[in-house]
Scaffold this motif. Sequence first.
Motif, PDB file in Angstrom:
ATOM      1  N   LYS A 144      -1.571  12.531   7.488  1.00 45.45           N
ATOM      2  CA  LYS A 144      -2.773  11.824   7.930  1.00 45.45           C
ATOM      3  C   LYS A 144      -3.904  12.182   6.978  1.00 45.45           C
ATOM      4  O   LYS A 144      -4.227  13.359   6.803  1.00 45.45           O
ATOM      5  N   ALA A 145      -4.483  11.177   6.342  1.00 46.19           N
ATOM      6  CA  ALA A 145      -5.552  11.392   5.360  1.00 46.19           C
ATOM      7  C   ALA A 145      -6.867  10.910   5.939  1.00 46.19           C
ATOM      8  O   ALA A 145      -7.011   9.739   6.313  1.00 46.19           O
ATOM      9  N   GLU A 146      -7.835  11.817   6.036  1.00 47.37           N
ATOM     10  CA  GLU A 146      -9.173  11.495   6.504  1.00 47.37           C
ATOM     11  C   GLU A 146     -10.184  11.907   5.447  1.00 47.37           C
ATOM     12  O   GLU A 146      -9.855  12.610   4.476  1.00 47.37           O
ATOM     13  N   LYS A 204       0.817  -1.211   0.000  1.00 45.43           N
ATOM     14  CA  LYS A 204       0.000   0.000   0.000  1.00 45.43           C
ATOM     15  C   LYS A 204       0.853   1.265   0.000  1.00 45.43           C
ATOM     16  O   LYS A 204       0.330   2.372   0.146  1.00 45.43           O
ATOM     17  N   SER A 205       2.153   1.099  -0.146  1.00 43.83           N
ATOM     18  CA  SER A 205       3.072   2.240  -0.183  1.00 43.83           C
ATOM     19  C   SER A 205       3.390   2.603  -1.631  1.00 43.83           C
ATOM     20  O   SER A 205       3.188   1.810  -2.550  1.00 43.83           O
ATOM     21  N   PHE A 206       3.905   3.814  -1.828  1.00 47.08           N
ATOM     22  CA  PHE A 206       4.175   4.314  -3.179  1.00 47.08           C
ATOM     23  C   PHE A 206       5.533   5.008  -3.222  1.00 47.08           C
ATOM     24  O   PHE A 206       5.952   5.646  -2.251  1.00 47.08           O
ATOM     25  N   THR A 207       6.198   4.892  -4.369  1.00 42.19           N
ATOM     26  CA  THR A 207       7.428   5.631  -4.645  1.00 42.19           C
ATOM     27  C   THR A 207       7.291   6.293  -6.009  1.00 42.19           C
ATOM     28  O   THR A 207       6.910   5.655  -6.991  1.00 42.19           O
ATOM     29  N   HIS A 239       5.055   5.928   2.730  1.00 40.39           N
ATOM     30  CA  HIS A 239       5.076   4.657   3.453  1.00 40.39           C
ATOM     31  C   HIS A 239       3.762   4.506   4.220  1.00 40.39           C
ATOM     32  O   HIS A 239       3.501   5.259   5.164  1.00 40.39           O
ATOM     33  N   TYR A 240       2.955   3.533   3.834  1.00 40.54           N
ATOM     34  CA  TYR A 240       1.672   3.290   4.481  1.00 40.54           C
ATOM     35  C   TYR A 240       1.922   2.568   5.805  1.00 40.54           C
ATOM     36  O   TYR A 240       2.509   1.489   5.835  1.00 40.54           O
ATOM     37  N   ARG A 266      -5.947   7.099   7.041  1.00 42.34           N
ATOM     38  CA  ARG A 266      -4.654   6.482   6.754  1.00 42.34           C
ATOM     39  C   ARG A 266      -3.532   7.395   7.236  1.00 42.34           C
ATOM     40  O   ARG A 266      -3.682   8.618   7.206  1.00 42.34           O
ATOM     41  N   VAL A 267      -2.452   6.784   7.643  1.00 48.48           N
ATOM     42  CA  VAL A 267      -1.283   7.534   8.106  1.00 48.48           C
ATOM     43  C   VAL A 267      -0.082   7.117   7.265  1.00 48.48           C
ATOM     44  O   VAL A 267       0.288   5.944   7.250  1.00 48.48           O
ATOM     45  N   TYR A 268       0.507   8.083   6.573  1.00 42.77           N
ATOM     46  CA  TYR A 268       1.679   7.826   5.736  1.00 42.77           C
ATOM     47  C   TYR A 268       2.889   8.539   6.333  1.00 42.77           C
ATOM     48  O   TYR A 268       2.793   9.694   6.770  1.00 42.77           O
TER      49      TYR A 268
END
Length: 546
Positions: free
Chosen positions: A437-439, A388-391, A534-535, A423-425
């Motif tokens: 923090k995405a809400e 669930k992470s991205f680069t 980073h998820y 979610r917290v990245y």
Amino acid sequence: MKWPPTSPSKRSLHVKVKPLKLEGITSRNDGEEEEENKIVAVEMVWKGPKPKLVSLHKRNRSSEKNLGNGKPNIQWENDEFDNVCDFSVVSGGSWEVLFNVLRGKKRKLVVAGKVSLDLARLVSETECSEIERRLPVTLNVNGVAVEAALFILVSFAEVRGPTDTAGGAQSSAESNKEDGFFRIVKSLTRRREKKDKLMNSCDSDESVVFDSDGLHGNDSTTTSESNSGELSSGPELESFRSSETRSEPTQNTMARLFSWKKRRISSKSLKKQTGENCWEEKNLVSRNGLARLKAEVFFASFDQRSERAAGESACTALVAVIAHRLHSNRASMPTRLEFDSLITQGSSQWRKLCSDVAYTDAFPDKHFDLETILESDLNPIVTVSQDKSFTGFFSPEKFECLKGAMSFDEIWNEISNDHDQPRVYIISWNDHFFVLKAESEAYYIIDTLGERLAEGCKQAYMLKFDDSSSMYVKKVGKGEEDGEMEMICSGKECCREYIKRFLAAITVEELEEEERNCGVSAFSLHRKLQIDFHYTSPSSSSMAMS
């Protein structure tokens, strides 16, 4: 230039550097044809004192000289680079500048050799205000090492205050410039005191506006408030131009102040207060002056580099601690007391790792990577889900070797399309870590290094992007002096634009210019443009503890 007995802890000097000639490189060093197309130039990079957290540097480039007809050396007559530099009198230290010798054809110059010089050492070792130096430099000419020498002339002039008459008479222009410099220093000190009062008491009516230059309050010394409630930067801000980084204010902080044209921004501050939760609506201006954000900001009492935290390079440990707090209490954001406690806790855990030789041998600069932090014995901790992470990269389409790579915008689209749960990245970019923090109703950025928000800011902060947020940019085609601002987005989408236009814009612009002029390495592009999301999830052990 020896310091007098009454020197303050720091001395500001106006430094001028003139490239004089380059000996040892001639057209006979290689067998290329079209000698008229062989161009040589010198680029000077003002790197500044170490250690540094921000990688942006002021650069100057000489005029281009033709390397033809078997000339024994290349000479420059009218090129001159200048900067205002702060030198520490008490602790010494270095103030590094780098000279890149560029060679090639027009619009295709590459670095053939490099040589550095410590200006602080030069200042401390000489009584003269003007020094000529010969800098040996090894050049790579078509795979052949060529020993050459760059001759430069360095001069120092003390930046004096309005009451300092020592050292002879000054011109009217110089006097006005230096008066403005010291007025800004004094006003920043007063603003610092006002800001401290505001941060300790949310009931204060004092208005503080953050922009890319630092802290701006209702101080009549360098600002004037119009009837419409807007704030204008003082005219002396237009007198200087330079570059980047530090706080207190140092040379780099002041240089940022001097680099922007006069502009007007709202000075109104709306405070939303709930006990220890003190969110304030601020108008933030990007470092390049092309964007403005209206959003709510929440400040801690200090940041990771303060004496209270003593966490100079602790950002990796800090984001892990903060991410855990967000997971353990999803219904609320930290109060000020909590925020302060998280900073001291994470910094303490970082110092614990610094005392372990096994870690410092692997990371001599003590800037540990995220994997090391997560695999250490620090508690509480979080885990990262790679699936669930991205680069990705900022503006990969602008650089040949990055074309086809995932872009920041593509990452953001993936994140914004997921509304199932908060979610917290942990985000890593340009040698620094912060938290997103995405809400469903808002996005939050939490950063423990105040300088990332504004030059001279010494407090960690949280930015809130919700329905009250809005982003403005200057209209295309308008001049920097009077260009009108137009709103391009509002709500949570402002978080995307903040990261692009406030954090990454200058880095992208500098790399684009470097790519056009002499090319830029893939390593440099990856280091400065790569961004990782980073998820995070709470670890089983930390959930049991909570």
